[in-house]
Design an enzyme around this catalytic site. Structure first.
Site, mmCIF file in Angstrom:
data_model
loop_
_atom_site.group_PDB
_atom_site.id
_atom_site.type_symbol
_atom_site.label_atom_id
_atom_site.label_comp_id
_atom_site.label_asym_id
_atom_site.label_seq_id
_atom_site.Cartn_x
_atom_site.Cartn_y
_atom_site.Cartn_z
ATOM 1 N N LEU A 232 0.850 -1.190 0.000
ATOM 2 C CA LEU A 232 0.000 0.000 0.000
ATOM 3 C C LEU A 232 0.890 1.245 0.000
ATOM 4 O O LEU A 232 1.213 1.811 1.029
ATOM 5 C CB LEU A 232 -0.930 -0.011 1.223
ATOM 6 C CG LEU A 232 -1.995 1.080 1.278
ATOM 7 C CD1 LEU A 232 -2.915 1.002 0.066
ATOM 8 C CD2 LEU A 232 -2.805 0.962 2.551
ATOM 9 N N HIS A 233 1.320 1.639 -1.196
ATOM 10 C CA HIS A 233 2.170 2.820 -1.341
ATOM 11 C C HIS A 233 1.312 4.012 -1.773
ATOM 12 O O HIS A 233 0.083 3.953 -1.733
ATOM 13 C CB HIS A 233 3.329 2.536 -2.310
ATOM 14 C CG HIS A 233 2.884 2.168 -3.690
ATOM 15 N ND1 HIS A 233 2.723 3.098 -4.688
ATOM 16 C CD2 HIS A 233 2.554 0.972 -4.233
ATOM 17 C CE1 HIS A 233 2.322 2.489 -5.796
ATOM 18 N NE2 HIS A 233 2.213 1.199 -5.536
ATOM 19 N N ALA A 234 1.933 5.106 -2.167
ATOM 20 C CA ALA A 234 1.226 6.368 -2.385
ATOM 21 C C ALA A 234 0.079 6.277 -3.402
ATOM 22 O O ALA A 234 -1.016 6.767 -3.131
ATOM 23 C CB ALA A 234 2.209 7.459 -2.806
#
Length: 105
Positions: free
Chosen positions: A18-20
């Protein structure tokens, strides 16, 4: 007025976790609903409408998160987030994103 509660368990399946970018898509999805929506990772809780809160969960690939929505449209909110995560964060309207970016230039 009654408030409803809905929970779903989702697993982050994308290799980057769950990155940007997925956090932004998730927050945008959650913001479409009136319900309060939170994601839970163990003892950590994050407001699903806040990209920074979502990033603070530190959710790499394989992380199991609980989606908790409270409000009149809780079922719909939880379903939408569950579908977004299950799709690998590809279940979005990219035309809208591109239009918004073009109009901000």
């Amino acid at each position: 007025m009654a408030s409803f509660r809905a929970t779903r368990t989702v697993v982050i399946g994308i290799p980057e976790g769950l990155h940007a970018r997925p956090a932004e898509l998730l927050a945008r999805t959650a913001a479409k609903f009136q319900s309060q929506v939170e994601l839970i990772n163990g003892s950590l809780r994050a407001d699903a409408k806040s990209i920074l809160h979502l990033l603070s969960l530190g959710a790499p690939q394989g992380t199991e998160l609980v989606v908790e929505a409270v409000g009149d449209d809780a079922e719909q909110a939880a379903d939408a987030i569950e579908q977004l995560v299950a799709s690998g964060f590809t279940n979005t309207n990219t035309d809208t994103v591109q239009t918004e970016r073009a109009s901000s230039k």
